[in-house]
Scaffold this active site. Structure first.
Site, PDB file in Angstrom:
ATOM      1  N   LYS A 172      32.160 100.774  19.680  1.00  0.00           N
ATOM      2  CA  LYS A 172      32.413 101.498  18.428  1.00  0.00           C
ATOM      3  C   LYS A 172      32.742 102.976  18.692  1.00  0.00           C
ATOM      4  O   LYS A 172      32.814 103.401  19.833  1.00  0.00           O
ATOM      5  CB  LYS A 172      31.224 101.334  17.476  1.00  0.00           C
ATOM      6  CG  LYS A 172      30.819  99.862  17.237  1.00  0.00           C
ATOM      7  CD  LYS A 172      31.927  99.031  16.580  1.00  0.00           C
ATOM      8  CE  LYS A 172      31.734  97.534  16.730  1.00  0.00           C
ATOM      9  NZ  LYS A 172      30.703  96.947  15.904  1.00  0.00           N
TER      10      LYS A 172
HETATM   11  C1  LIG Z   1      30.115  95.666  15.396  1.00  0.00           C
HETATM   12  C2  LIG Z   1      30.168  95.226  14.008  1.00  0.00           C
HETATM   13  C3  LIG Z   1      29.023  94.783  13.328  1.00  0.00           C
HETATM   14  C4  LIG Z   1      27.699  94.590  13.991  1.00  0.00           C
HETATM   15  O1  LIG Z   1      27.197  95.704  14.631  1.00  0.00           O
HETATM   16  P1  LIG Z   1      26.110  95.501  15.804  1.00  0.00           P
HETATM   17  O2  LIG Z   1      25.674  96.916  16.092  1.00  0.00           O
HETATM   18  O3  LIG Z   1      26.832  94.876  16.947  1.00  0.00           O
HETATM   19  O4  LIG Z   1      25.028  94.673  15.283  1.00  0.00           O
HETATM   20  C5  LIG Z   1      29.134  94.483  11.981  1.00  0.00           C
HETATM   21  N1  LIG Z   1      30.305  94.569  11.336  1.00  0.00           N
HETATM   22  C6  LIG Z   1      31.431  94.967  11.963  1.00  0.00           C
HETATM   23  C7  LIG Z   1      32.702  95.070  11.183  1.00  0.00           C
HETATM   24  C8  LIG Z   1      31.411  95.285  13.319  1.00  0.00           C
HETATM   25  O5  LIG Z   1      32.547  95.636  13.931  1.00  0.00           O
END
Ligand SMILES: *Cc1c(COP(=O)(O)O)cnc(C)c1O
Length: 369
Positions: A172
């Protein structure tokens, strides 16, 4: 690494003073009043749904073009999930489809979760308008969109929503290894999310239901979880937030360069809708397969063979075997499905060099032409 060393030497390893410091740093960036740091974006979705009272007999609607977590959070709460098809240009939840589905529905969903796909904010003003008309809560899944802006308000400000959630997974915009956060402007929602983060337990005297019996005293008031973020993670987060603007600017520069270099190829480039500034988590091209006369798989495999780390975002959630078993069928969300057949994500991250980017473009031209 210096921040982590200091956190390791401190008296706290799990949730301690670094967590509120990180929460404050994210709030400074996105202008909301409250933030609750947790151990993943998935946990942030879960505590947001719980705090808004989602339960059995309720439903939550989200986009099929997302990571499975956006939908799973409803099922954790015993609620039903449904999807709203996407817009063929932004690949975000289509507001027209949302309104159409709301008009037909016997009962409005309790929560709608718009996902800011690839970092581009959804049409939040229109979604807010529908939320007020049909009476549902809005939880923005902004896992891709920390650093994005919608009509002068940063994503996370909750100007158009009840809660916004972020992920700090390594792919992210900023990372804490694993981690997540929920922001809101509503004190009661924030308080509940804090309770759900740590077993439903409070140690704050003014919140207690009974008489405080002494300094050891705590109360469990509801069934919560252990979703705490550690101080070590929060220390990484504090350091990462300082670089957030730099990260997003670099991503934007890479995206702009791709769009110049790929102009004229048989594909649809990503677009930024008016009034929106993307965080450019992903750079997705949509291949014109009829013109190219190759399958997406052939193109994907050729790119990987040439050493380019392409990817595909996302397999529509309703086509996963688990969701098929819940009764969703192929063909139910045709835009998300045809988008999926043609989508290819090109490498985009702050450290991607000009030279690497030229290699990606050369490999793509070689593969397509
Ligand atoms: C990465 C992601 C999640 C989940 O996040 P985590 O930190 O991996 O639990 C949820 N929604 C979207 C759109 C994502 O890209």
């Amino acid at each position: 690494m210096e921040e982590v060393r200091r956190a390791m030497l401190s008296d706290w390893l799990t949730q301690g003073p670094k967590v509120p410091e990180f929460e404050g740093a994210v709030l400074d960036f996105c202008w909301a009043r409250y933030a609750v740091a947790v151990n993943s974006g998935t946990s942030a979705l879960h505590v947001a749904c719980l705090a808004l009272g989602l339960g059995s007999g309720d439903s939550l609607w989200t986009s099929p073009n997302t990571f499975v977590a956006s939908a799973n959070c409803a099922l954790y709460c015993g609620a039903q999930v449904d999807f709203v098809d996407i817009d063929p240009i932004t690949y975000n939840m289509s507001v027209e489809q949302l309104e159409f589905k709301l008009k037909k529905a016997l009962k409005s969903p309790k929560i709608v979760v718009p996902v800011h796909f690839a970092g581009q904010p959804c049409d939040m003003e229109a979604i807010r308008w529908l939320a007020d008309k049909y009476g549902f809560f809005v939880v923005e899944d902004a896992c891709h969109a920390l650093g994005a802006v919608y009509k002068d308000s940063p994503t996370g400000s909750c100007f158009y929503s009840d809660v916004t959630i972020f992920s700090f997974h390594p792919v992210k915009i900023i990372t804490t290894g694993e981690g997540g956060m929920a922001t809101t402007n509503q004190p009661e929602i924030s308080r509940k999310m804090q309770l759900f983060r740590s077993h439903g337990i409070t140690r704050q005297e003014q919140e207690m239901e009974r008489q405080d019996e002494g300094a050891w005293f705590y109360e469990q008031q509801m069934l919560g979880y252990n979703y705490r973020m550690t101080d070590i993670q929060a220390a990484i987060g504090v350091s990462q937030v300082k670089r957030l603007n730099e990260f997003v600017e670099k991503r934007r520069a890479i995206a702009e360069r791709y769009s110049e270099m790929l102009d004229g190829l048989p594909l649809q480039l990503p677009c930024e809708a008016p009034g929106r500034s993307s965080a450019w988590h992903l750079y997705v091209i949509r291949l014109d397969l009829k013109q190219i006369a190759k399958t997406r798989k052939a193109i994907f495999d050729a790119m990987r063979r040439l050493g380019v780390g392409v990817n595909v975002h996302y397999i529509p959630v309703h086509l996963q075997p688990f969701y098929q078993k819940l009764g969703f069928r192929k063909g139910a969300f045709p835009e998300a499905e045809s988008y999926y057949e043609e989508a290819l994500s090109l490498p985009i991250y702050p450290d991607l060099t000009l030279e690497q980017q030229s290699t990606v473009v050369r490999a793509l031209k070689e593969t397509l032409l």
